[in-house]
Design an enzyme around this catalytic site. Structure first.
Site, PDB file in Angstrom:
ATOM      1  N   TYR B  97      36.738  31.888   4.155  1.00 21.38           N
ATOM      2  CA  TYR B  97      35.409  31.317   3.545  1.00 21.38           C
ATOM      3  C   TYR B  97      34.371  32.542   3.659  1.00 21.38           C
ATOM      4  O   TYR B  97      33.390  32.643   2.551  1.00 21.38           O
ATOM      5  CB  TYR B  97      34.698  30.288   4.101  1.00 21.38           C
ATOM      6  N   GLU B 193      60.813  17.749  17.658  1.00 21.56           N
ATOM      7  CA  GLU B 193      60.241  17.935  16.316  1.00 21.56           C
ATOM      8  C   GLU B 193      58.921  16.925  16.058  1.00 21.56           C
ATOM      9  O   GLU B 193      58.136  17.281  15.883  1.00 21.56           O
ATOM     10  CB  GLU B 193      61.206  17.791  15.157  1.00 21.56           C
ATOM     11  N   ASP B 245      65.260  16.614  13.409  1.00 22.90           N
ATOM     12  CA  ASP B 245      65.706  15.678  12.560  1.00 22.90           C
ATOM     13  C   ASP B 245      67.149  16.328  11.914  1.00 22.90           C
ATOM     14  O   ASP B 245      67.143  17.409  12.222  1.00 22.90           O
ATOM     15  CB  ASP B 245      64.912  15.320  11.236  1.00 22.90           C
TER      16      ASP B 245
END
Lengths: 611, 360
Positions: B97, B193, B245
């Site tokens: 910004y 995870e 996973d």
């Protein structure tokens, strides 16, 4: 009775009208949408031909309206009109026409087109075709209702009268046919008229669609295309049978005069050379020439140099007109067009013209659009079977910055390729005149023409790229680099360095840097000149001031009023640097203007003023 | 701390001085950077992690793109330099910004400024923490038998990551180098995870039963999380197991923990924990445990093929697992183990697998 005699009873001649009645697909009436286009096309082609013959700027009106299940087609032109007694035969007799025996470029040739449309109309709607024609203000308009008696291929007149008509001259045809109206694809009335407008930029075409929508394809020019002239056949590519036929039926009494008068480009000298080469007496009666001698004659045609056929039998559009036509109908960045010199196929002169329209709002990911024309008539069907498509597919488009998977086929890119083949006889693949046959001479000319405009396009693109690179460089040196120098220097709290050398390097320029060193008796000045370009550069460098020169090795010293001028000739190979120096008499820092360069472009030199 | 800032400033000014010298000598400013692609990572035998290889690309002011990059680099260095002088800090997002006011040097999107900071890390051999530039959030949490000391802005705090924290665990700070490990009773570290699986382990008291430090990765782990695992792995000599996973994105998460990521290969030595081991879910688990599964998407398939040419996955284990998964055309989530009941993962799957791997 013998069987043969029995069979013979059933054998009888077929009229051409009967033949086409049963084989109408040959003439382009094989589907409902196509039949509509064919009917309109035949009428419009005739209208354009008529206007051209009479040197009238065509103003053609086409209306397609629903009439119950059928369509009513009206085509009206401002042409010269047709004399009363000719009207029935022109519209209601097949193979009746004025152009079949003439060697010159025209849209129609065999005299089938419009009468075939009339035939189709009476077959599908059962109604007669209505013709109105007027040849001048002093004559009344004639109105006919006609059908074709197919048994004998003769017109049958149902109504004949004079009529009131607001046109001073012209012809109007109304046909009712069974058909279907399509829009939004290449094979549609709209696209056909758009293409016709491109290739006839001198014509105004107005279309009223069944829903009442009016579309006008206006003229891009008021200049008529040159009128093609009638010519004799050219000996190039003449076939043996044709030659024998000509020899047999000529009225000339001597071979030499036969050659001179019945072929184009055949002077006395050439004719005599040919007789000599064929070992035939020039005074021989043509009808007496034997089959073998005719063969020798044909051989001589190939050996003796004969001038190319005259072009005036053809009416190419010309580069300007193609340009205007494409510009009018497409929103693009670049157009290149070309008209090739005339060539010959089978004794028929022909000219290939090509154009390419590139960029703009054309789709980038689609295959290019091919606009095919033969004698100013757009070809809408059988694109895949046409010599134009084949020639375009044969070109290696990667050389011209268009994508083409596998190195052949129709390329992909934001382009429209236009090809016009104009000839006294265009070799179509079929009677419906959809595609041009793969005649090697024609294929070759198409390829050369398209390559020519493709080369132009490529040059345009590389010029664009160069300009873009130049613009990029300017952004770097004018905007980015100065900001960077300020930033970097302020971070380090150091003085801003002179970045002209960096600029020269980025721009690939010649850089001139002057350094002045004060000495006891004056100043020592050096000019460092360096070539950052990839080309060698030669130019003159001047220094102009009001001081006395002590020495200036290698420079020509001249007095100009009370000023002194130093001139060096500088030649630099890429990357080379030279230092020019001189001593002047002065006290303190001398007042020097920027060095002056002569004989070099402003954008390739930094640090000197160019005059 | 101050000394480190001075070193950072010196290194950054050195970089800018390079540009200055180039400009002064009439050379086109340019910066040499390693090519940051999969094709240019090499295994560092000493550190046992993947780092950038020899391939370099030049970022030069010859092209508009390069010139803009160098201009932006100068602005960022100026910003960081000022920030260091004033002993302030900012986030990656704030930097993006702030560039709003830089005119031509303004960034088009945050990805661009984040990447430039990484470039600066590479050329200066520093880390963005040294520039006082923090990520917006880190979010990883740990829970387990470990006592730490943290230097906070409000004094030194001593925290036990099991006894002194709630169920959410101890929040990992941005700068994990300010942490000190005091003592621990742990036998292993298990990095997880997904949040659902982390909560399952905590509910089932996995940390207490197995003396485990549970770390929640929250998808691709933040730098601080990876750095923390590296420190625990090396300083406490604890085995690290990564539990994810069974899909290509999860394997990448493991790879960035164990081998280092492609995007920040320059920090591999600092962040990668080569001793970390992959627990699962493995493609072979889908068959062996008959796990509920989903079909691979086209993106999954592309990602798996990409793994096959990723040097970090060039082992027999990964080759056969990835090929098997492509053959199965299936993937399973950690939670699919719930098919056998909520306690199956903590009572059976993990103990068996960890024992088999020699961790328990």
């Amino acid at each position: 009775m013998a069987i043969a005699e029995e069979l013979a009873k059933k054998q009888r001649a077929i009229s051409v009208a009967e033949f086409f009645e049963k084989n109408r697909q040959i003439l382009g009436f094989d589907s409902a949408p196509r039949s509509l286009i064919t009917c309109v096309k035949e009428a419009v082609d005739n209208a354009l031909d008529a206007c051209e013959d009479a040197s009238i700027l065509p103003d053609i009106f086409v209306q397609v309206a629903r009439a119950g299940d059928a369509f009513l087609i009206t085509v009206e032109d401002n042409g010269p009109g047709i004399v009363r007694e000719q009207i029935p035969r022109i519209f209601a007799k097949l193979l009746y026409g004025s152009r079949f025996h003439v060697l010159k470029q025209s849209r129609g040739q065999q005299g089938i087109g419009i009468s075939a449309a009339v035939l189709y109309s009476q077959l599908t709607s059962g109604k007669p075709t209505k013709i109105t024609s007027r040849i001048s203000l002093n004559d009344p308009a004639h109105y006919y209702e006609l059908i074709i008696n197919t048994k004998v291929n003769e017109p049958e007149i149902l109504v004949e009268r004079t009529a009131d008509w607001d046109r001073p001259h012209g012809t109007r045809i109304e046909m009712e046919i069974e058909a279907s109206y399509v829009r939004g694809r290449r094979q549609s009335i709209h696209e056909y008229l758009k293409s016709t407008a491109i290739v006839n930029p001198h014509a105004r075409l107005t279309l009223i669609e069944p829903d009442g929508n009016i579309m006008v394809f206006d003229r891009a020019t008021d200049i008529m295309p040159p009128q093609p002239k009638e010519i004799m056949p050219h000996p190039d590519g003449m076939e043996l049978g044709t030659l024998i036929k000509m020899l047999r039926y000529t009225e000339r009494q001597k071979l030499v005069s036969f050659l001179m008068n019945e072929f184009s480009r055949m002077g006395r000298k050439t004719a005599e050379d040919i007789c000599k080469d064929a070992a035939i007496d020039p005074g021989e009666v043509p009808a007496n020439i034997s089959h073998d001698q005719a063969k020798h004659l044909l051989g001589a045609f190939r050996k003796v140099r004969i001038q190319a056929p005259p072009m005036d039998c053809l009416s190419p559009l010309g580069e300007d007109q193609i340009y205007k036509g494409l510009e009018k109908e497409y929103d693009v960045d670049f157009i290149s067009t070309t008209t090739r010199a005339a060539s010959v196929h089978s004794g028929n002169p022909f000219i290939v013209e090509a154009g390419i329209a590139f960029g703009g709002s054309l789709p980038k990911e689609d295959r290019i659009e091919i606009l095919r024309f033969a004698n100013k008539v757009p070809l809408l069907y059988q694109q895949g079977g046409c010599a134009i498509t084949h020639a375009i597919s044969d070109i290696n488009w990667k050389n011209y910055e268009l994508n083409q998977s596998g190195g052949n086929g129709i390329p992909v890119g934001p382009a429209v390729v236009f090809v016009h083949v104009a000839s006294t006889k265009v070799p179509f693949t079929s009677e419906s005149k959809d595609a041009i046959a793969d005649i090697p001479e024609i294929m070759n000319e198409i390829k050369l023409a398209v390559q020519e405009v493709a080369r132009d396009t490529k040059n345009y693109l590389s010029r664009q790229k160069l300009l873009e690179r130049r613009k990029d460089k300017e952004e770097i040196i004018k905007k980015i680099l100065p900001k960077m120098v300020v930033k970097v220097s302020s971070i380090l709290e150091k003085e801003e360095p002179d970045i002209r050398p960096v600029i020269a390097k980025i721009m690939g320029n010649v850089l001139v840097q002057r350094e002045v060193t004060p000495k006891a008796d004056g100043c020592f000045v050096s000019l460092k000149v360096r070539n950052f370009d990839e080309h060698a550069r030669s130019f003159k460098l001047h220094e102009l001031f009001k001081y006395e020169v002590l020495d200036a090795p290698g420079a020509k010293v001249m007095k100009v009023g009370n000023s002194t001028s130093l001139v060096w000739k500088v030649s630099l190979v890429p990357g080379e640097q030279k230092v020019l120096c001189y001593n002047i008499e002065c006290s303190g820092t001398p007042e020097l203007q920027a060095p002056i360069a002569e004989g070099i472009d402003e954008e390739v030199i930094t640090g000197a003023k160019v005059v | 701390m101050i000394e480190k800032d001075e070193l950072t400033q010196r290194k950054l000014l050195h970089l800018i001085n390079g540009f200055y010298t180039q400009l002064e000598n009439g050379e086109i400013p340019a910066l040499l950077l390693p090519t940051r692609t999969k094709a240019n990572i090499a295994y560092d035998d000493d550190a046992e992690v993947w780092v950038y290889g020899e391939r370099e690309s030049t970022r030069s002011a010859k092209t508009t793109r390069g010139a803009y990059q160098l201009l932006k680099t100068s602005y960022v260095v100026d910003f960081v330099n000022t920030q260091l002088k004033q002993a302030k800090s900012s986030t990656l997002r704030e930097l993006y910004y702030i560039s709003e006011n830089w005119g031509l040097a303004k960034f088009g999107e945050q990805q661009e400024s984040d990447r430039l900071i990484e470039d600066l890390e590479i050329v200066s051999e520093l880390q963005r923490e040294d520039f006082h530039i923090r990520p917006e959030e880190d979010g990883a949490s740990i829970l387990g038998p470990l006592r730490i000391r943290e230097q906070t802005r409000r004094g030194t705090k001593i925290i036990h990551c099991q006894d002194d924290v709630g169920e959410a665990g101890y929040q990992v700070p941005c700068n994990v180098d300010a942490l000190e490990f005091l003592e621990h009773d742990a036998r292993l570290v298990i990095a997880i995870e997904t949040g659902g699986m982390r909560d399952r382990l905590i509910e089932n008291e996995f940390d207490e039963k197995f003396d485990a430090i549970i770390i929640h990765l929250k998808g691709q782990p933040a730098r601080s999380t990876r750095r923390l695992m590296k420190r625990i792995s090396e300083e406490l000599k604890l085995p690290v197991a990564v539990f994810t996973d069974g899909d290509p994105w999860s394997y990448r998460i493991f790879a960035s923990v164990a081998y280092g990521s492609i995007k920040s290969a320059h920090l591999s030595e600092y962040m990668a924990a080569p001793a970390a081991m992959f627990v699962g879910i493995r493609p072979s688990d889908i068959i062996n445990y008959e796990l509920p599964n989903d079909k691979l998407t086209d993106q999954d398939i592309r990602a798996l093929h990409s793994l096959l040419s990723d040097p970090r996955f060039e082992s027999e284990f990964w080759k056969s697992e990835v090929n098997l998964q492509l053959e199965l055309n299936k993937k399973s989530e950690q939670q699919s183990l719930a098919k056998y009941g909520l306690d199956f993962v903590t009572d059976t799957y993990l103990p068996e697998r960890l024992t088999e791997m020699g961790i328990l």
